[in-house]
Scaffold this motif. Sequence first.
Motif, PDB file in Angstrom:
ATOM      1  N   ALA A 157       0.834  -1.211   0.000  1.00  0.00           N
ATOM      2  CA  ALA A 157       0.000   0.000   0.000  1.00  0.00           C
ATOM      3  C   ALA A 157       0.863   1.254   0.000  1.00  0.00           C
ATOM      4  O   ALA A 157       0.595   2.213  -0.737  1.00  0.00           O
ATOM      5  N   GLU A 158       1.918   1.257   0.817  1.00  0.00           N
ATOM      6  CA  GLU A 158       2.798   2.430   0.864  1.00  0.00           C
ATOM      7  C   GLU A 158       3.542   2.595  -0.455  1.00  0.00           C
ATOM      8  O   GLU A 158       3.701   3.712  -0.964  1.00  0.00           O
ATOM      9  N   ALA A 159       4.009   1.475  -1.021  1.00  0.00           N
ATOM     10  CA  ALA A 159       4.730   1.538  -2.295  1.00  0.00           C
ATOM     11  C   ALA A 159       3.836   2.078  -3.404  1.00  0.00           C
ATOM     12  O   ALA A 159       4.279   2.866  -4.246  1.00  0.00           O
ATOM     13  N   THR A 160       2.561   1.679  -3.397  1.00  0.00           N
ATOM     14  CA  THR A 160       1.627   2.185  -4.407  1.00  0.00           C
ATOM     15  C   THR A 160       1.484   3.692  -4.286  1.00  0.00           C
ATOM     16  O   THR A 160       1.500   4.419  -5.286  1.00  0.00           O
ATOM     17  N   GLY A 161       1.357   4.188  -3.045  1.00  0.00           N
ATOM     18  CA  GLY A 161       1.236   5.628  -2.833  1.00  0.00           C
ATOM     19  C   GLY A 161       2.478   6.380  -3.296  1.00  0.00           C
ATOM     20  O   GLY A 161       2.379   7.450  -3.902  1.00  0.00           O
ATOM     21  N   ARG A 162       3.651   5.819  -3.017  1.00  0.00           N
ATOM     22  CA  ARG A 162       4.891   6.489  -3.427  1.00  0.00           C
ATOM     23  C   ARG A 162       5.076   6.433  -4.940  1.00  0.00           C
ATOM     24  O   ARG A 162       5.597   7.379  -5.558  1.00  0.00           O
ATOM     25  N   LEU A 163       4.624   5.346  -5.566  1.00  0.00           N
ATOM     26  CA  LEU A 163       4.662   5.261  -7.023  1.00  0.00           C
ATOM     27  C   LEU A 163       3.738   6.306  -7.640  1.00  0.00           C
ATOM     28  O   LEU A 163       4.111   6.992  -8.603  1.00  0.00           O
ATOM     29  N   VAL A 164       2.529   6.450  -7.099  1.00  0.00           N
ATOM     30  CA  VAL A 164       1.589   7.460  -7.603  1.00  0.00           C
ATOM     31  C   VAL A 164       2.209   8.851  -7.489  1.00  0.00           C
ATOM     32  O   VAL A 164       2.111   9.664  -8.417  1.00  0.00           O
ATOM     33  N   ALA A 165       2.862   9.137  -6.368  1.00  0.00           N
ATOM     34  CA  ALA A 165       3.492  10.449  -6.182  1.00  0.00           C
ATOM     35  C   ALA A 165       4.600  10.675  -7.216  1.00  0.00           C
ATOM     36  O   ALA A 165       4.732  11.780  -7.769  1.00  0.00           O
ATOM     37  N   ALA A 166       5.393   9.637  -7.492  1.00  0.00           N
ATOM     38  CA  ALA A 166       6.469   9.770  -8.482  1.00  0.00           C
ATOM     39  C   ALA A 166       5.894  10.014  -9.879  1.00  0.00           C
ATOM     40  O   ALA A 166       6.395  10.866 -10.629  1.00  0.00           O
ATOM     41  N   LEU A 167       4.837   9.283 -10.229  1.00  0.00           N
ATOM     42  CA  LEU A 167       4.215   9.462 -11.541  1.00  0.00           C
ATOM     43  C   LEU A 167       3.573  10.839 -11.657  1.00  0.00           C
ATOM     44  O   LEU A 167       3.562  11.443 -12.735  1.00  0.00           O
ATOM     45  N   ASP A 168       3.042  11.331 -10.547  1.00  0.00           N
ATOM     46  CA  ASP A 168       2.460  12.680 -10.534  1.00  0.00           C
ATOM     47  C   ASP A 168       3.544  13.720 -10.814  1.00  0.00           C
ATOM     48  O   ASP A 168       3.361  14.639 -11.624  1.00  0.00           O
ATOM     49  N   ASP A 169       4.687  13.579 -10.152  1.00  0.00           N
ATOM     50  CA  ASP A 169       5.790  14.518 -10.357  1.00  0.00           C
ATOM     51  C   ASP A 169       6.276  14.511 -11.807  1.00  0.00           C
ATOM     52  O   ASP A 169       6.741  15.536 -12.319  1.00  0.00           O
ATOM     53  N   LEU A 170       6.166  13.367 -12.474  1.00  0.00           N
ATOM     54  CA  LEU A 170       6.636  13.244 -13.850  1.00  0.00           C
ATOM     55  C   LEU A 170       5.586  13.647 -14.884  1.00  0.00           C
ATOM     56  O   LEU A 170       5.838  13.587 -16.086  1.00  0.00           O
ATOM     57  N   GLY A 171       4.384  14.029 -14.412  1.00  0.00           N
ATOM     58  CA  GLY A 171       3.386  14.558 -15.327  1.00  0.00           C
ATOM     59  C   GLY A 171       2.412  13.562 -15.902  1.00  0.00           C
ATOM     60  O   GLY A 171       1.735  13.860 -16.888  1.00  0.00           O
ATOM     61  N   PHE A 172       2.276  12.353 -15.290  1.00  0.00           N
ATOM     62  CA  PHE A 172       1.356  11.350 -15.818  1.00  0.00           C
ATOM     63  C   PHE A 172      -0.093  11.555 -15.353  1.00  0.00           C
ATOM     64  O   PHE A 172      -0.979  10.826 -15.771  1.00  0.00           O
ATOM     65  N   ALA A 173      -0.338  12.512 -14.468  1.00  0.00           N
ATOM     66  CA  ALA A 173      -1.676  12.768 -13.915  1.00  0.00           C
ATOM     67  C   ALA A 173      -2.342  11.480 -13.445  1.00  0.00           C
ATOM     68  O   ALA A 173      -3.420  11.099 -13.910  1.00  0.00           O
ATOM     69  N   PRO A 174      -1.720  10.767 -12.488  1.00  0.00           N
ATOM     70  CA  PRO A 174      -2.268   9.482 -12.055  1.00  0.00           C
ATOM     71  C   PRO A 174      -3.468   9.655 -11.122  1.00  0.00           C
ATOM     72  O   PRO A 174      -3.555  10.614 -10.366  1.00  0.00           O
ATOM     73  N   VAL A 175      -4.395   8.697 -11.193  1.00  0.00           N
ATOM     74  CA  VAL A 175      -5.504   8.614 -10.246  1.00  0.00           C
ATOM     75  C   VAL A 175      -5.281   7.352  -9.418  1.00  0.00           C
ATOM     76  O   VAL A 175      -5.226   6.247  -9.970  1.00  0.00           O
ATOM     77  N   PRO A 176      -5.112   7.479  -8.089  1.00  0.00           N
ATOM     78  CA  PRO A 176      -4.827   6.301  -7.261  1.00  0.00           C
ATOM     79  C   PRO A 176      -5.982   5.308  -7.299  1.00  0.00           C
ATOM     80  O   PRO A 176      -7.134   5.686  -7.523  1.00  0.00           O
ATOM     81  N   PRO A 177      -5.682   4.041  -7.075  1.00  0.00           N
ATOM     82  CA  PRO A 177      -6.758   3.036  -7.039  1.00  0.00           C
ATOM     83  C   PRO A 177      -7.659   3.242  -5.829  1.00  0.00           C
ATOM     84  O   PRO A 177      -7.198   3.621  -4.754  1.00  0.00           O
ATOM     85  N   ASP A 178      -8.966   2.989  -6.016  1.00  0.00           N
ATOM     86  CA  ASP A 178      -9.919   3.076  -4.905  1.00  0.00           C
ATOM     87  C   ASP A 178      -9.767   1.895  -3.956  1.00  0.00           C
ATOM     88  O   ASP A 178      -9.884   2.025  -2.743  1.00  0.00           O
ATOM     89  N   ARG A 179      -9.524   0.710  -4.531  1.00  0.00           N
ATOM     90  CA  ARG A 179      -9.449  -0.524  -3.732  1.00  0.00           C
ATOM     91  C   ARG A 179      -8.216  -1.315  -4.162  1.00  0.00           C
ATOM     92  O   ARG A 179      -7.715  -1.138  -5.265  1.00  0.00           O
ATOM     93  N   ALA A 180      -7.785  -2.195  -3.289  1.00  0.00           N
ATOM     94  CA  ALA A 180      -6.682  -3.094  -3.643  1.00  0.00           C
ATOM     95  C   ALA A 180      -7.095  -3.915  -4.862  1.00  0.00           C
ATOM     96  O   ALA A 180      -8.205  -4.430  -4.939  1.00  0.00           O
ATOM     97  N   GLY A 181      -6.218  -3.999  -5.822  1.00  0.00           N
ATOM     98  CA  GLY A 181      -6.521  -4.729  -7.044  1.00  0.00           C
ATOM     99  C   GLY A 181      -6.959  -3.844  -8.189  1.00  0.00           C
ATOM    100  O   GLY A 181      -6.901  -4.254  -9.347  1.00  0.00           O
ATOM    101  N   ASP A 182      -7.411  -2.614  -7.884  1.00  0.00           N
ATOM    102  CA  ASP A 182      -7.758  -1.667  -8.948  1.00  0.00           C
ATOM    103  C   ASP A 182      -6.471  -1.107  -9.552  1.00  0.00           C
ATOM    104  O   ASP A 182      -5.449  -0.979  -8.866  1.00  0.00           O
ATOM    105  N   PRO A 183      -6.497  -0.735 -10.841  1.00  0.00           N
ATOM    106  CA  PRO A 183      -5.291  -0.169 -11.452  1.00  0.00           C
ATOM    107  C   PRO A 183      -5.087   1.293 -11.076  1.00  0.00           C
ATOM    108  O   PRO A 183      -6.020   1.976 -10.628  1.00  0.00           O
ATOM    109  N   ILE A 184      -3.875   1.769 -11.261  1.00  0.00           N
ATOM    110  CA  ILE A 184      -3.597   3.206 -11.247  1.00  0.00           C
ATOM    111  C   ILE A 184      -3.955   3.729 -12.633  1.00  0.00           C
ATOM    112  O   ILE A 184      -3.463   3.205 -13.642  1.00  0.00           O
ATOM    113  N   GLU A 185      -4.812   4.730 -12.698  1.00  0.00           N
ATOM    114  CA  GLU A 185      -5.175   5.319 -13.985  1.00  0.00           C
ATOM    115  C   GLU A 185      -4.204   6.447 -14.314  1.00  0.00           C
ATOM    116  O   GLU A 185      -3.969   7.325 -13.494  1.00  0.00           O
ATOM    117  N   LEU A 186      -3.646   6.407 -15.512  1.00  0.00           N
ATOM    118  CA  LEU A 186      -2.721   7.441 -15.975  1.00  0.00           C
ATOM    119  C   LEU A 186      -3.453   8.266 -17.035  1.00  0.00           C
ATOM    120  O   LEU A 186      -3.814   7.749 -18.092  1.00  0.00           O
TER     121      LEU A 186
END
Length: 237
Positions: free
Chosen positions: A144-173
């Motif tokens: 869970a923590e790694a997913t959050g840190r990955l989302v933050a990294a992708l956000d910084d790089l301009g991918f406009a990520p949307v975090p998953p609502d539930r475990a198993g949902d994808p990260i939307e870019l």
Amino acid sequence: MPASPIDPRTHRALAGPSRVRVLEFLRERRAAATADEVAIEVGLHPNTVRLHLDQLTDAGLVDRAREPRRGPGRPRVLFTAVAEAPPEPGDDGYRVLAGILAGELESTSARPGLVAAEAGRAWARTLAPEPASSTEPTVPTRAAEATGRLVAALDDLGFAPVPPDRAGDPIELHRCPFQQVAAEHPEVVCGVHLGLIQGVLDDLAAPLHARLEPFVAPGVCHAHLTPLEPSPPTEGH
């Protein structure tokens, strides 16, 4: 050159899947629509859609305007998706160069996707903080923590990520920094992005495997994260 960080209002507006559905409908429609028309198409209550449209408007992703009066009664309020910002000066040169390099890789490598993924992993290593000591083992990061840190990294790089609502949902870019090149050379560009994502997870020692599903909707890709299978016990232990 990394993309500029996403505006916090934009990030909040894209953090809700329902708002994303509203925005994607308006983008695909390419014409103005009322809140009631949007509600019918996306299957939400009109009042909910109005709240979503307010947030998208505040974030600069949607325009609101009153229809010219054509008779008695109040004119309708119409909403349209705002066109994405044009490339900044100099971006065309980077795009052409990226396209040339991607085409060369495709023509000279038997497995361009794998080579591109390794380049993505190298990119991820440039983002990782320097370890306190080279002799210290990396402490594994929980999923869970790694997913959050990955989302933050992708956000910084301009991918406009949307975090998953539930475990198993994808990260939307919702933004590809190299979208035009990706349309022409998907194996290479998507390979780089997959390698980047997996590289970030590996640097965190996260027990996750990444899979990238490109262009599931106009301008949207999905990053799927699945738990790694535990290693089998060593014989004799």
